[in-house]
Design a protein around this motif. Structure first.
Motif: not given
Ligand code: ZN
Length: 266
Positions: A88-100, A129-134, A157-167
């Protein structure tokens, strides 16, 4: 660099790269990526060390590098409240494109206790991620049912859930379930490995508008670079392999995956 001429005019997006603590190595990898046409990439965290290195990589090249910070399955043994407070602190300090990256891995360590701890940490970061809209960057290995179970339990689920299944290393049937839940699916150099028939079947199955490419560097260098430390420039080899597999020109494969990545991650 040798790949320069034949990548002329193409741009590639490596959606998943990790970096180490040595800044000169990170600088070198970023420079070689640019030379190879890998004009954008996502620096991905997952542990205290990986998160710190990703932050540094992003600061070196803010034009080209996007940032994902989070706690991966290996952090599930740590006290969860402290881990979540750190993220949570890291996301407050840095502009992120995603949680991961976040998610589940039952290949290396599976007991009922460790799997429950992994699921709890995964669910908590989906809520963040939902809270941060990421969007989220998800790792899933030998945990198909639990991954879907956790995803389906999050109330939004179904509203703001988005992302990538990596590798991605699963079957086409599991890919279908993830596509139905709105995710993009990203393929690493594993798709080029001789034994990866099922991964290739999945890589043919994922539709154009959900397809991404990545290195997962420094691991999993693609053919013909196997045995070397992987780096973002090598995503070009995976792109060429996938283009052949899907029987499209590499220019088209590069353009599709680039625009998908920009729409999800910026
Ligand atoms: Zn990773």
């Amino acid at each position: 660099m040798e790949v320069l001429w034949y990548n002329w005019g193409m741009e590639f997006y490596d959606t998943h790269a990790h970096f180490g603590p040595k800044e000169d190595e990170t600088e070198g990898a970023l420079a070689r990526a640019t030379e190879a046409g890998v004009t954008r990439l996502m620096a991905v965290g997952g542990s205290a060390e990986l998160n710190a290195a990703a932050v540094k990589a992003q600061a070196m090249r803010p034009d080209a590098v996007r940032l994902a910070l989070g706690a991966d399955r290996d952090q599930a043994a740590l006290p969860p409240d402290e881990t979540l407070a750190d993220i949570r602190r890291l996301h407050a300090d840095h502009a992120c494109a995603a949680v991961g990256e976040i998610g589940l891995d039952f290949h290396f360590h599976y007991t009922p206790e460790t799997s429950a701890a992994q699921c709890a940490l995964f669910a908590a970061q989906l809520a963040l991620a939902d809270e941060l809209s990421l969007p989220v960057v998800i790792h899933t290995r030998e945990a198909d049912d639990s991954t879907c179970g956790v995803l389906d339990e999050v109330p939004w689920h179904g509203a703001s859930l988005r992302g990538v299944i990596h590798c991605y290393t699963g079957s086409p049937a599991f890919a279908r379930k993830l596509l139905d839940r709105g995710f993009m699916v990203s393929f690493s150099g594993i798709v080029t490995f001789k034994s990866a028939e099922e991964v290739r079947a999945s890589a043919k199955y994922v539709p154009d508008d959900r397809l991404l490419i990545e290195t997962d560097s420094p691991y999993l260098a693609p053919v013909p670079m196997r045995g070397q430390a992987n780096e973002p420039a090598f995503v070009v080899h995976t792109a060429r392999f996938l283009a052949d597999l899907r029987q499209v020109p590499v220019e088209r494969l590069a353009a599709i995956t680039f625009s998908n990545a920009v729409s999800l991650l910026g």
